[in-house]
Design a protein around this motif. Structure first.
Motif, short mmCIF file in Angstrom:
data_model
loop_
_atom_site.label_atom_id
_atom_site.label_comp_id
_atom_site.label_asym_id
_atom_site.label_seq_id
_atom_site.Cartn_x
_atom_site.Cartn_y
_atom_site.Cartn_z
N ARG A 280 -46.52 -45.08 14.24
CA ARG A 280 -47.86 -45.63 14.08
C ARG A 280 -47.95 -46.94 14.85
N ALA A 281 -49.11 -47.21 15.46
CA ALA A 281 -49.30 -48.42 16.26
C ALA A 281 -50.52 -49.20 15.78
N ARG A 299 -47.85 -56.00 9.29
CA ARG A 299 -48.94 -55.08 8.97
C ARG A 299 -48.46 -53.64 8.99
N LEU A 300 -47.63 -53.31 9.95
CA LEU A 300 -47.12 -51.94 10.08
C LEU A 300 -46.24 -51.54 8.91
N GLN A 304 -49.83 -48.25 4.02
CA GLN A 304 -49.56 -47.26 2.97
C GLN A 304 -48.82 -46.04 3.52
N GLU A 305 -49.14 -45.64 4.76
CA GLU A 305 -48.46 -44.48 5.34
C GLU A 305 -46.97 -44.75 5.52
N TYR A 306 -46.63 -45.97 6.00
CA TYR A 306 -45.20 -46.28 6.17
C TYR A 306 -44.51 -46.39 4.82
N ASP A 311 -40.46 -44.54 1.18
CA ASP A 311 -40.05 -44.12 -0.16
C ASP A 311 -39.70 -42.64 -0.20
N GLY A 312 -40.39 -41.83 0.61
CA GLY A 312 -40.07 -40.41 0.68
C GLY A 312 -38.68 -40.18 1.22
#
Length: 325
Positions: A280-281, A299-300, A304-306, A311-312
């Motif tokens: 992601r950028a 920020r990266l 939430q996606e990171y 955690d996954g």
């Protein structure tokens, strides 16, 4: 059996990877694998020496076999006489025993530490790694490292023993990442500062079962890595699975995919070594502004996606341990 073969070398490589050492701080010699501390690297260079010597720093530590014991030694090397005497005096001031003859003009090498332990087998890499770890983590050796580092840096005295080796000024990317790891409280050994691709590993990602060892030298020595890259006015965060034995790599990828993290079908093919599982950028207006770059990095990793991917992956590793049990 006298060790001077792949066993000691391979054990030392695994030992160094477990400690997360960057490549420039160690040499996996087949007979006397050796290493230096970051402080020694920063405060000494080849200009401080009167002759070429090992890793061309003022101090060296190494492992070697002596009969049935593995020894860990530390030595002051062939510094120019004035610098050598200053170092030896600083070591004595810290309570480290140094023989009087070490201060003589013609002296070049002075042993300041030696300890030994017996591995359960000289032909078992795991046994040798465990023996190295015992020697390295022993209180007496860790105390010596602390005192030597204080002596070299002038800690407690206010004046560095020697001027630090001349270092190139950090690039904006390096400055940004250095601030980033400090603010994120990422421990030493879990990151590497680099002007192009600074990298780090989440602590939970390092807790894979013991058989999940990388099959070649790879970043910080762990099979999972995250790194930042600048491109086209953006900073990108990438997460990758690296070179593992095929069965272990397949198992890890399957567990990751079970956590709703997409994995390409090609990643499971025999011979595949690197698989990107997250990317992601975010845009950056001024690519030469270290503060703006650092904000982008923060920020990266807070996105939430990171966080979900991070955690996954951790849950996938826990699942692997359950399968082993």
């Amino acid at each position: 059996m006298k060790v001077g073969s792949s066993f000691l070398r391979e054990a030392f490589i695994r030992f160094a990877r477990k400690l997360g050492w960057p490549d420039h701080l160690y040499t996996p010699h087949f007979r006397v694998p050796h290493f230096i501390e970051q402080t020694w690297d920063e405060h000494f260079d080849e200009n401080n020496l009167r002759k070429k010597w090992w890793m061309n720093r003022g101090l060296i530590a190494w492992f070697e076999q002596a009969d049935d014991r593995l020894k860990l030694k530390v030595e002051v090397g062939p510094l120019h006489h004035e610098d050598r005497v200053r170092l030896l005096r600083a070591l004595v001031a810290k309570g480290i025993d140094v023989k009087e003859q070490a201060f003589e003009e013609g002296r070049q090498y002075t042993r300041i530490y030696m300890d030994a332990d017996r591995p359960t087998s000289w032909e078992d890499v795991d046994s040798l790694v465990e023996c190295m770890m015992r020697l390295y983590r022993k209180d007496s050796f860790q105390t010596l490292l602390r005192l030597v580092n204080e002596a070299v840096s002038g800690e407690g005295d206010g004046i560095p023993l020697l001027k630090p080796a001349v270092l190139k000024a950090q690039t904006p990317m390096e400055k940004a990442f250095t601030s980033f790891v400090d603010e994120q409280r990422i421990a030493s050994g879990y990151y590497n500062v680099n002007h192009l691709v600074p990298s780090f590993v989440e602590r939970e990602w390092t807790e894979l079962p013991s058989e999940y060892e990388v099959t070649e030298r790879y970043w910080l020595g762990y099979p999972l890595i995250a790194w930042f890259r600048r491109r086209n006015s953006t900073v990108r965060l990438i997460v990758e699975v690296g070179p593992l034995p095929h069965l272990e790599r397949t198992n890890l990828l399957k567990r990751i995919e079970e956590q709703d993290i997409p994995v390409r079908a090609l990643a499971y093919e025999e011979g595949r070594r690197f698989t990107r599982i997250y990317s992601r950028a975010v845009p950056v207006e001024n690519m030469e502004d270290a503060e703006e770059l650092k904000v982008a990095m923060a920020r990266l990793v807070s996105d939430q996606e990171y966080v979900a991917a991070r955690d996954g992956i951790a849950r996938a590793i826990v699942a692997l341990h359950r399968k082993v049990m």
